[in-house]
Enzyme design. Structure first.
Site, mmCIF file in Angstrom:
data_model
loop_
_atom_site.group_PDB
_atom_site.id
_atom_site.type_symbol
_atom_site.label_atom_id
_atom_site.label_comp_id
_atom_site.label_asym_id
_atom_site.label_seq_id
_atom_site.Cartn_x
_atom_site.Cartn_y
_atom_site.Cartn_z
ATOM 1 N N HIS A 26 82.330 -40.279 -26.992
ATOM 2 C CA HIS A 26 81.517 -40.153 -25.734
ATOM 3 C C HIS A 26 80.745 -39.214 -25.987
ATOM 4 C CE1 HIS A 26 85.641 -41.518 -23.361
ATOM 5 N NE2 HIS A 26 85.211 -42.154 -24.757
HETATM 6 C C1 LIG Z 1 88.545 -44.603 -30.576
HETATM 7 C C2 LIG Z 1 87.973 -44.725 -30.036
HETATM 8 C C3 LIG Z 1 88.132 -45.499 -28.237
HETATM 9 C C4 LIG Z 1 86.563 -45.419 -27.536
HETATM 10 N N1 LIG Z 1 88.044 -45.865 -26.223
HETATM 11 C C5 LIG Z 1 87.159 -46.192 -25.428
HETATM 12 C C6 LIG Z 1 87.709 -46.347 -23.990
HETATM 13 O O1 LIG Z 1 88.416 -46.678 -24.315
HETATM 14 N N2 LIG Z 1 86.546 -46.839 -23.359
HETATM 15 C C7 LIG Z 1 85.244 -46.345 -23.195
HETATM 16 O O2 LIG Z 1 83.964 -46.866 -22.237
HETATM 17 N N3 LIG Z 1 84.426 -46.467 -24.540
HETATM 18 C C8 LIG Z 1 85.227 -45.718 -25.504
HETATM 19 N N4 LIG Z 1 84.843 -45.351 -26.508
HETATM 20 C C9 LIG Z 1 83.499 -46.130 -26.693
HETATM 21 C C10 LIG Z 1 82.460 -47.044 -27.295
HETATM 22 O O3 LIG Z 1 83.143 -47.560 -28.451
HETATM 23 C C11 LIG Z 1 80.927 -46.781 -27.136
HETATM 24 O O4 LIG Z 1 80.842 -46.261 -25.806
HETATM 25 C C12 LIG Z 1 80.807 -48.205 -27.573
HETATM 26 O O5 LIG Z 1 81.255 -48.762 -28.046
HETATM 27 C C13 LIG Z 1 79.284 -47.967 -27.219
HETATM 28 O O6 LIG Z 1 79.075 -49.700 -27.198
HETATM 29 P P1 LIG Z 1 77.124 -49.482 -28.182
HETATM 30 O O7 LIG Z 1 76.453 -51.003 -28.139
HETATM 31 O O8 LIG Z 1 76.636 -48.230 -27.417
HETATM 32 O O9 LIG Z 1 77.199 -48.812 -30.236
HETATM 33 P P2 LIG Z 1 78.273 -49.463 -30.423
HETATM 34 O O10 LIG Z 1 79.282 -50.297 -30.239
HETATM 35 O O11 LIG Z 1 79.635 -48.331 -31.124
HETATM 36 O O12 LIG Z 1 77.113 -50.453 -31.390
HETATM 37 C C14 LIG Z 1 76.615 -49.492 -32.308
HETATM 38 C C15 LIG Z 1 76.226 -50.494 -33.752
HETATM 39 O O13 LIG Z 1 75.007 -50.407 -34.558
HETATM 40 C C16 LIG Z 1 75.078 -49.926 -35.553
HETATM 41 N N5 LIG Z 1 73.910 -49.171 -36.845
HETATM 42 C C17 LIG Z 1 73.666 -47.875 -35.849
HETATM 43 N N6 LIG Z 1 72.990 -47.463 -36.478
HETATM 44 C C18 LIG Z 1 72.594 -48.502 -37.075
HETATM 45 C C19 LIG Z 1 70.648 -48.794 -37.882
HETATM 46 N N7 LIG Z 1 70.215 -47.804 -38.485
HETATM 47 N N8 LIG Z 1 70.734 -50.263 -38.203
HETATM 48 C C20 LIG Z 1 71.092 -51.110 -38.189
HETATM 49 N N9 LIG Z 1 72.716 -51.270 -36.816
HETATM 50 C C21 LIG Z 1 73.003 -50.054 -36.742
HETATM 51 C C22 LIG Z 1 76.251 -49.770 -35.628
HETATM 52 O O14 LIG Z 1 76.859 -49.830 -37.080
HETATM 53 C C23 LIG Z 1 77.492 -50.298 -34.569
HETATM 54 O O15 LIG Z 1 77.839 -51.477 -34.754
HETATM 55 C C24 LIG Z 1 85.849 -45.465 -27.409
HETATM 56 C C25 LIG Z 1 84.533 -45.216 -28.755
HETATM 57 C C26 LIG Z 1 86.223 -44.946 -30.233
HETATM 58 C C27 LIG Z 1 85.922 -44.767 -31.391
#
Ligand SMILES: Cc1cc2nc3c(=O)[nH]c(=O)nc-3n(C[C@H](O)[C@H](O)[C@H](O)COP(=O)(O)OP(=O)(O)OC[C@H]3O[C@@H](n4cnc5c(N)ncnc54)[C@H](O)[C@@H]3O)c2cc1C
Ligand code: SF4
Lengths: 246, 588
Positions: B514
């Protein structure tokens, strides 16, 4: 079948899928108006191989066998670490991706760093074990009249391990005994409690000791079965452990 | 020279939770959308099937689905007087990589913020005086709970969230969270049933006059079909959820709720193994022309687009802003600049609870299986005289019992040797943890910038993290963990081990993924990086999603709110921006 803008099939597609853990190398592909379904490419785990030592030399096997059995000693409650196959596990891990640092950043410049900054060695885990065990051998030779760790009494071995745990055992070279102990204890627990497919936890004996039934996927019928033993047979990734011979 | 690709309306940088939300919304509005994802395509049957998913070593400890720091890491230090050094192995947080992002291996704990969390600074100052926020660089959000509510509801319906409402349009509901802000609709599916450990927590908390309720869960209590026609199955409590993919189609993830729908759209394209290096701009810097990305063959491409959305994870969004030179980087010496400012985390405490006479069978679990109280979160309790602000939810939570990670032994038992072995055998089935999921508030010295020494594999400076827990948050953790320990003792435990969060922050032990702040939203360019629609103040056709938008982190998991903000952004692009392309949606 998958419609790909670049012609990707067979082995190349398999490689693309093996890029799942961020190892760049699979071809870039463009997917449009399609579902990414592929047949027969399950990303299944690779089992530890049978047979001789893959990485460790005889002296290392001697040290590790003695040391892991002080961390998890033999007694009637369950197997010792070496009885459960933990030294084989360590050997296979050090010979493979983990030992090669496939998930470690190992570029310089290198500095000692603070404990809050974590691992700061330039060594892969395999190199790290090799250097640390050799330095421990030298330190023990000096402190214990030329003896080797495996020939010391259990009490003396425990005392030395405690010194490693706190970092009080001073080692020549860049690796502290504390940094080694931290990685070592973690890896021993990994070997003892991971799926038997990786060479440790032989026959699921460590799981049986604590009561973990293994790699099940469905406990629906037991969710509200409060305060009672759950009578499910133990399974590993290769099936019922009672059936397997390893 | 980079190869130029055909132009699209929208290019998304990263295809995890927020990338998938924007893709679905903008494709349905008729825009052409291309998602660039740095790693591979992944799917349930290929990558985490039930025949091999229950593998603690490979997924948790060998980081099979996580970002590989060998190729992408950052540097870290606790304060500006130290040298930052590379995070050489993952530990404290586990960012995702590949299609679905961290949405594959998250727990599915789906929360909304309290109404007061949106006005954190002004709310606390009005109630406790200005000195209550001294030393903390808190800020109000430019959106209110009421504005965000319809989008929270959309995310719940997308996921099929299982839970019990506590407040339906102002009417309190028994069995739910009495502190929650009004929701316009009940949870789409009923709460998960409780296993024994959470049940004991629920009974103890209720007997103390607290208000336990089932943790809202993206692990579904029953079969569900979402508004896009995606079908989810019933959770089987496999216990390999947090840090693992779901082999069962029971955990809400981009793969189970959005991606199959999006991939059948003719105006959508997904390009994998394509890592974005930089946002490109017109010579005056006011307009993004597209992005430069590199594919796995090492070939650079220029991807032109009318709209660029940074939908990578928070850390990567901040990094891309900095390496692209967009906005002013934050400087802790002067307090000037906002990119990288207000980096916050989550202040996690815990309590281990041991029973001599009860079998909890904690291997029966799910990522969000818990009974939880919100009595000590945010400003749900009076902080007068406590010396801190903020709080934590306290959960009797059983996500499973993977034995490498979760052999618990009572306080005072050594970490190895015969005594450890006997305690491990005795307590594996008879122990559980209470999670004290605390807020993280910003202080001037916690921030993200570019490292002066270390370069990444493409020659760009690495992201540098400077972070330690502010005294306010450590006091909060002590107080809330003490409250959790009281509940634990009322559960009939034979022993209790309270572990409030202590400084210094240590990057080696898992706490949470987080990471928040660094591209915060605000009222004007004088206080933030983007406006309430997540639109850059500097570059009007650049949008940024994710937890980077938060000026601080309330005591909740971030995804519910960042998903709602992504829906709000999509709506603003569809209804406002397309009519005023290239224009700021909020006057600076
Ligand atoms: C073990 C674990 C448990 C969790 N449990 C919870 C929970 O229970 N509740 C909760 O609210 N949150 C939880 N989280 C957090 C949650 O996973 C994230 O808040 C959420 O996935 C964020 O979404 P996002 O779209 O911002 O990023 P992400 O879902 O991580 O997606 C980002 C994507 O961008 C890609 N990327 C990065 N840089 C580049 C680049 N330069 N070029 C192209 N692609 C790129 C990455 O490869 C990734 O696929 C948890 C996380 C983990 C790891
Ligand atoms: S606990 Fe439920 S939702 Fe989580 S991975 Fe297992 S079956 Fe899926």
């Amino acid at each position: 079948m998958l419609a790909l803008s670049a012609a990707v099939s067979g082995a190349a597609a398999a490689e693309a899928l093996s890029g799942h853990d961020g190892l760049l190398g699979g071809p870039s592909e463009t997917l449009t108006n399609t579902l990414p379904w592929r047949d027969g490419l399950a990303d299944a785990p690779e089992a530890a191989s049978a047979g001789n030592w893959r990485y460790l030399n005889g002296a290392e096997v001697g040290f590790l066998t003695a040391a892991v059995d002080r961390l998890i000693p033999a007694d009637p409650t369950g197997p010792s670490a070496s009885e459960a196959g933990v030294v084989v596990f360590l050997d296979r891990q050090l010979a493979g991706d983990y030992g090669n640092g496939a998930h470690f950043y190992l570029q310089g410049p290198w500095q000692k760093g603070d404990t809050t900054q974590g691992y700061q060695s330039r060594f892969t885990p395999a190199q790290f074990y090799r250097h640390a065990i050799s330095a421990i051998g030298q330190a023990v030779g000096k402190s214990d009249n030329g003896k080797v760790f495996k020939d010391l009494s259990a009490d003396r071995q425990d005392a030395l391990l405690k010194q490693m745990e706190t970092g009080d055992l001073k080692l020549d070279g860049p690796i502290t005994s504390k940094a080694f102990f931290t990685m070592f204890l973690q890896n021993v627990l990994e070997g003892y409690f991971s799926d038997p497919i990786y060479g440790g936890n032989k026959g699921g004996a460590a799981w049986a000791m604590i009561g973990f039934p293994g790699a099940h996927y469905d406990y629906s019928e037991w969710v509200t079965a409060y305060n009672q033993r759950i009578p499910v047979p133990m399974v590993g990734l290769r099936g019922r452990l009672a059936w397997s011979r390893s | 020279m980079a190869q130029a690709m055909p132009k699209v309306d929208v290019v998304l940088v990263g295809f995890g939770w927020t990338g998938a939300i924007l893709a679905q919304q903008l494709c349905d509005a008729g825009l052409s959308v291309l998602a660039l994802e740095r790693a591979a395509a992944r799917s349930t049957p290929v990558n985490w099937a039930t025949t091999f998913d229950q593998d603690e070593l490979r997924y948790m400890w060998r980081h099979h689905l996580f970002q590989n720091v060998k190729y992408s890491t950052l540097t870290f230090r606790n304060n500006i007087h130290q040298s930052a050094l590379p995070m050489r192995h993952l530990g404290s947080f586990l960012p995702g990589t590949g299609v679905g992002g961290a949405g594959i291996h998250w727990n599915g704990q789906i929360w909304r913020w309290l109404e007061s969390d949106f006005k954190l600074k002004s709310h606390n100052e009005a109630r406790y005086g200005k000195q209550a926020t001294a030393g903390l660089t808190l800020q109000d959000m430019p959106v209110s709970y009421q504005e965000l509510e319809p989008y929270y509801d959309m995310f719940d319906k997308t996921c099929g969230t299982s839970g019990q409402a506590g407040n339906l349009s102002g009417a309190k509901q028994t069995g739910g969270n009495p502190f929650e802000a009004p929701r316009s609709a009940p949870y789409p599916t009923p709460p998960l049933p409780m296993t024994y450990g959470p049940k004991l927590f629920e009974q103890a908390a209720a007997s103390m006059g607290l208000h336990p309720f089932p943790h809202p869960a993206g692990n579904l209590s029953q079969e569900y079909t979402n508004p896009l026609g995606m079908q989810l199955g019933k959770c089987t409590f496999c216990g390999f959820c947090e840090k693992f993919g779901c082999g069962n189609y029971s955990k809400a993830s981009p793969q189970t709720t959005l991606i199959p729908y999006i991939l059948t759209k003719p105006n959508f394209e997904l390009r994998t193994e394509s890592e974005v290096l930089k946002v490109e701009r017109t010579p005056d810097g006011r307009h993004a022309t597209g992005v430069t990305y590199i594919d796995s063959a090492g070939i650079e491409h220029f991807q032109p687009a009318d709209i660029v959305a940074l939908t990578a994870y928070q850390l990567h969004n901040v990094h891309l802003m900095l390496v692209s030179g967009i906005g002013q980087p934050y400087d802790p010496a002067t307090g000037q600049g906002h990119v990288g400012k207000n980096y916050c985390y989550q202040t996690m405490g815990s309590v281990d609870v041991f029973f001599d006479d009860k079998l909890l069978n904690p291997f029966i679990g799910a990522g969000a299986l818990a009974s939880v109280i919100d009595d000590y979160n945010g400003d749900n309790f009076d902080h007068s005289g406590l010396g801190f602000i903020g709080g934590a939810y306290i959960a009797g939570m059983v996500t499973g019992a993977r034995p490498i990670e979760m052999v618990r032994v009572p306080d005072g038992v050594p970490k190895w040797g015969l005594e450890w072995k006997h305690a491990a055998k005795k307590y594996f089935l008879r122990a559980m943890g209470l999670s004290v999921h605390g807020s993280s508030y910003p202080q001037a010295g916690n921030y993200l910038d570019l490292d002066p020494t270390y370069k990444d594999q493409f020659g760009r400076p690495m992201l540098r993290m400077t972070f330690d827990f502010p005294p306010n948050d450590l006091k909060m953790s002590q107080y809330c963990t003490d409250r959790a320990a009281e509940i634990a003792r009322n559960m009939g435990a034979s022993s209790v081990h309270a572990k409030p969060r202590k400084g210094p922050y240590d990057i080696t032990h898992y706490q949470t993924t987080h990471n928040v702040g660094g591209t915060m939203m605000g009222e004007s360019p004088a206080d933030s990086v983007v406006n309430k629609y997540s639109q850059s103040w500097n570059v009007a056709n650049l949008f940024v999603t994710g937890a980077g938008l938060y000026p601080q982190n309330p005591g909740y998991n971030p995804t519910g709110t960042l998903a709602a903000l992504a829906y709000l952004t999509a709506d603003a692009i569809k209804t406002k921006y397309v009519k005023a392309a290239g224009q700021p949606l909020v006057a600076a």
